[in-house]
Every structure is written in C-alpha cells, then in structure tokens.
Design a protein around this motif. Structure first.
Motif, short mmCIF file in Angstrom:
data_model
loop_
_atom_site.label_atom_id
_atom_site.label_comp_id
_atom_site.label_asym_id
_atom_site.label_seq_id
_atom_site.Cartn_x
_atom_site.Cartn_y
_atom_site.Cartn_z
N LEU A 1 -3.51 8.96 2.82
CA LEU A 1 -2.73 7.78 3.17
C LEU A 1 -1.91 8.07 4.42
CD1 LEU A 1 -1.80 4.90 2.29
CD2 LEU A 1 0.03 6.05 1.00
N VAL A 2 -2.09 7.28 5.47
CA VAL A 2 -1.38 7.51 6.73
C VAL A 2 -0.57 6.27 7.07
CG1 VAL A 2 -1.61 8.05 9.19
CG2 VAL A 2 -3.21 9.05 7.55
N TYR B 1 -9.06 12.29 8.40
CA TYR B 1 -8.77 12.58 6.99
C TYR B 1 -8.83 11.26 6.20
CZ TYR B 1 -6.80 16.64 9.37
OH TYR B 1 -6.62 17.74 10.17
N PRO B 2 -10.03 10.74 5.95
CA PRO B 2 -10.16 9.39 5.39
C PRO B 2 -9.58 9.19 3.99
CG PRO B 2 -12.30 10.47 5.57
CD PRO B 2 -11.31 11.37 6.24
N LYS B 3 -9.37 10.23 3.22
CA LYS B 3 -8.82 10.08 1.87
C LYS B 3 -7.31 10.32 1.82
CE LYS B 3 -13.08 11.11 -0.56
NZ LYS B 3 -13.75 11.97 -1.54
N ALA C 1 -2.15 7.19 14.35
CA ALA C 1 -2.43 6.93 12.93
C ALA C 1 -3.91 6.65 12.72
CB ALA C 1 -1.57 5.77 12.42
N LYS C 2 -4.48 5.87 13.60
CA LYS C 2 -5.91 5.55 13.51
C LYS C 2 -6.75 6.83 13.65
CE LYS C 2 -7.13 1.73 15.35
NZ LYS C 2 -7.41 0.68 16.33
N ARG D 1 -6.34 8.91 10.44
CA ARG D 1 -7.08 8.28 9.33
C ARG D 1 -8.58 8.57 9.42
NH1 ARG D 1 -3.89 2.94 10.25
NH2 ARG D 1 -2.20 3.17 8.73
N GLN E 1 0.81 -1.22 0.00
CA GLN E 1 0.00 0.00 0.00
C GLN E 1 0.85 1.28 0.00
OE1 GLN E 1 0.10 -2.26 2.54
NE2 GLN E 1 -0.41 -1.34 4.51
N TYR E 2 2.14 1.14 0.31
CA TYR E 2 3.02 2.31 0.37
C TYR E 2 3.99 2.41 -0.81
CZ TYR E 2 1.30 2.29 5.17
OH TYR E 2 0.50 2.28 6.29
#
Length: 183
Positions: free
Chosen positions: A164-165, A160-162, A153-154, A157, A16-17
C-alpha cells in the motif's frame, strides 16, 4: 492535476487508508493520537516513511512504528535497496511518501549559483563545484512537489504491487499531513 485532501477528522481519511498503518500515521501526527502508556506498543515497523531531509518537519509517531528514510524531496530512487530491505526483511506492507511545500529540490537550476558559491566557500574548486552541480542536479530535480510525489508513488506501486503506497504532503505552515489524489 494533483489535489490535496485536508484531514481534520478520522472520517476525512480516504477509505483505502483507514485501519492501516497509513491511517495510523495520520491519526498519530494530525490528531495527536495517544501512543504512550496505554496504546499499542510496536515490536517492529509497520510502515516505511519516505520524506524530505528538510529540518522544518518532524513527525509525531510512536517508537518502533516506522522505518524513516529522509532524502532530498523524499526521493527514493537512490534508496531502493533500503526500501526493498524494509519490505523483504522488515515486513512492512505500507509506504507513506511525504513531500512538502517550499522544497529545496524544486527548481534547482535557480539555486545553482548559491550551491556552487557555497561549495567554493568551504574549499571546493569552482570548476569542481560546477561539475558536481551539473552532474547531480538533474537526478535530484523534482519540478513541482505535488506532481513529484504522485509520480514517485506510481513508480513505487509498480515496483512493489502488493504494498500500500500513499502519496502525502506536509504543509509547513500548519505542520499537518495531507493526502494527495489525482484528478
């Protein structure tokens, strides 16, 4: 329980990164990816990095690549307007939250007397120093470094749901970045 993911090769970066500013950060820092004459020149920040103010850490990143917020433990709770600015105005869509081992914000209660005595040494009234510690320590206490970064991080996220954290750790003994995952 938090798990450290050691990043020794590009293939170790979680899928994912890869090919994101998070992956670029890891490649710049851990692998000394070249970013001078021939590589990409950044016109604006692509990532926000939240990390501890601790002076034992330095990231190897190119100029203009990142907004960097350095706070005790990388705690962004009191910097949320700055985070929002980097996202809304700066256009970043990735955040790296970087904790580190042996953080001074972990187990603050054990440092209470040293904290108070240090303020008294520079002219504070002892009662004022005690009140200052008692008022602010609960806001800045992080407990376990790994768990704090995952929890932060949770929280980010959800806010700011859109965006990437990536929760990460910096190990002082090898000066490398590690990704964090939860079991």
């Amino acid at each position: 329980m938090a798990q450290l993911v050691k990043i020794n090769t590009r293939e170790d970066i979680l899928p994912q990164y890869l090919n994101t500013p998070i992956g670029d950060l890891i490649e710049y820092h851990n692998f000394n990816k070249h970013f001078f004459e021939t590589d990409k020149k950044y016109e604006h920040a692509e990532i926000l990095i939240g990390m501890c103010m601790d002076n034992r850490k330095r990231l190897n990143i190119p100029e203009k690549f990142a907004y960097v917020l350095r706070t005790g433990a990388g705690n962004l709770r009191a910097s949320e307007f700055k985070v929002s600015y980097a996202i809304a105005v700066g256009g970043v869509r990735a955040i790296a939250l970087i904790g580190h081992n042996n953080c001074g914000m972990a187990n603050l209660k054990a440092k209470e007397e040293k904290f108070i005595a240090g303020l008294v040494d520079v002219g504070w009234d002892r009662k004022a120093a005690e009140d200052h510690f008692n008022h602010f320590a609960p806001m800045y206490e992080i407990g376990n470094e790994l768990d704090f970064v995952l929890t932060e991080a949770k929280r980010i996220r959800a806010r700011y749901p859109k965006v990437l954290v990536a929760p990460m750790m910096y190990k002082l003994e090898d000066n490398r970045l590690y990704l964090l995952t939860e079991d």
